[in-house]
Design an enzyme around this catalytic site. Sequence first.
Site, PDB file in Angstrom:
ATOM      1  N   LYS A 181      45.884  39.073  47.523  1.00  0.00           N
ATOM      2  CA  LYS A 181      45.222  37.658  46.317  1.00  0.00           C
ATOM      3  C   LYS A 181      45.675  36.255  46.839  1.00  0.00           C
ATOM      4  O   LYS A 181      45.426  35.617  46.165  1.00  0.00           O
ATOM      5  CB  LYS A 181      46.216  37.766  44.737  1.00  0.00           C
ATOM      6  CG  LYS A 181      46.909  37.259  43.401  1.00  0.00           C
ATOM      7  CD  LYS A 181      45.761  37.018  43.165  1.00  0.00           C
ATOM      8  CE  LYS A 181      45.727  35.647  41.797  1.00  0.00           C
ATOM      9  NZ  LYS A 181      46.412  34.548  41.424  1.00  0.00           N
ATOM     10  N   GLU A 188      41.208  28.917  46.803  1.00  0.00           N
ATOM     11  CA  GLU A 188      40.831  28.570  45.384  1.00  0.00           C
ATOM     12  C   GLU A 188      41.259  26.425  45.440  1.00  0.00           C
ATOM     13  O   GLU A 188      40.915  25.558  45.308  1.00  0.00           O
ATOM     14  CB  GLU A 188      41.609  29.089  44.468  1.00  0.00           C
ATOM     15  CG  GLU A 188      41.720  28.503  42.894  1.00  0.00           C
ATOM     16  CD  GLU A 188      42.237  28.838  42.230  1.00  0.00           C
ATOM     17  OE1 GLU A 188      43.522  28.354  41.397  1.00  0.00           O
ATOM     18  OE2 GLU A 188      42.510  30.564  41.744  1.00  0.00           O
TER      19      GLU A 188
END
EC number: 1.1.1.44
Length: 467
Positions: A181, A188
Site C-alpha cells: 500500500k 499515485e
Amino acid sequence: MRNTIGVIGLGVMGSNIALNMASKGEQVAVYNYTRDLTDQLVQKTGGQTVKPYYELEDFVQSLEKPRKIFLMVTAGKPVDSVIDSLVPLLEEGDVIMDGGNSHYEDTERRYDSLKAKGIGYLGIGISGGEVGALKGPSIMPGGDRDVYEKAAPILTKIAAQVEGDPCCVYIGPKGAGHFVKMVHNGIEYADMQLIAEAYTFLREKLLLPIDEIADIFDTWNQGELKSYLIEITAEILRKKDERTGAPLIDVILDKTGQKGTGKWTSLQAIDNGIPSSIITESLFARYLSSLKDERTAAENVLAGPETEERPLDQNVWIDRVRQALYMGKVCAYAQGFAQYKMTSDLNGWHLPLKDIALIFRGGCIIRAQFLNLISEVYDKQPDLSNLLVAPDFAEKLKEYQSGLRKVVCEGISSGISFPCLSTALSYYDGYRTGRSNANLLQAQANYFGAHTYERTDMEGVFHTDWY
C-alpha cells in the site's frame, strides 16, 4: 447471536468500512473512543446490522470466537494505544487487523509482539478513499497466511469486484501488505503529477480552453490511458465555482501537501538503493508547491527563456502529450513494481506481482486499464526485474519516446517545469544505457577519498595513486 466482526475507529473510512461489512451481511460491532462518532454512524445505518458499543470490554465480549477486530485509527501511537487496550481482553487465536496507513516496519514490530502472545495480526493496505471503503476498496492483507484465511471470507466480500474476482489477495508475511500500500501511494503521487504536467502543456503551451482540455481527457479515458485519475481529471476541469462561476480549478490555491506514505516510499527506496526517481520527484514537486510565497516573489526576479512564439499544430501536439503521459505513467509504474520486486527479494516475501496488478484494477486510486497488461507480463515473467524491458511495453515505448522527448524539450525551451515527465525520460534513457558515466564518479571518489574501484577488464578492487 454474536457479532461476526468488530470495527474500532469510526472516522469517515472506519464508518464506511463498517457500513460496507454490514451491507454484505456481516453482524458488525462498532466502537469509538468518543461517543459522538458512534452515535452518528448508528443514525446512518437505516436498520443495517451495525451494533454500537460504548465500553471496549463489552465490544470485545460481543464478538464470536476467534474474534476478528478491524482497526481504522490514525497511524502511529494511536494504533499502539488501541492494541495495548485490547490485548488484556483477547484470547489466543483472536485476530487484530490494522486497516490504516501504518508504516510497514511498525506493522512488523506489532506482528512480532502479538504473535508472541498468540494473537494474530494482519497489516491491511486499503485503497479507494471514502467511496471505496463504502462500495468496495482494493485490499492488501499481510501477515501469516493461516491468520489471513480466518479473515478472508469477510475481506473478499467487502473488496471491489472486477470481472467477478475480488480485489483482495494475500500479499505476504508480516508487513508486506502495508508495504504494498505504501508504494501504491508513491505510484499515485507520480501518476497525479504526470497528469498535472500534461494538463499544464495543453493549457499553457497550446493555450486550449479548459472545457476543451476536459474533452481531451475524456477522449484519452476511452483508450489505453483509461484510468480513475484520468476520469476524475476531466470532471474536475468541468466543475464551476459556485461563488464566481469560474472554473473551480482556477480558484484552488496551487499549494499541496502530503500525508507521509509518499515520503516513506522514497525513503525506503533510498535506504535500499532503489532508483524510484519519478516517485521521489513527484514528492519534491509537492514540497516546491508549498513554497507559494517564495515562488510568487521569485516570479518577479528570475528570468525565463526568451523564445519566439510559433504556431503549433494542436492535433499533432495533443497526441504527443498523450504519448508522453502514457510513457511517463509506464515508467512510474515500472519504478513502483521494481521497488516491490527488489524489496520482496531482500526480505524473502515472494510478493505476487501478477496478483497485485490485478487487485489494483478496482476500488483503488491508481486503477488503470494497463494494469491488465502489467499482470499479463508478470504472469509470463514472474521474476522480471523491470517492466520497461517486457516486450509489450518496450515496443510501445519505442514508438512513444519521440512524443515524450518532444514534449519535454518544448516545455524546457518555454520555461515550463516538467519535473516528472523529464525525470521519466531520464530514467528511461539511464536504464537503457549499458555503459554509463558512473566510471568517472568512481574515479573522482578514488582520487579524493581513496575509495576503491572495479575494472572492466579484470576482477578485483583497485586504487590509483593520483598524485
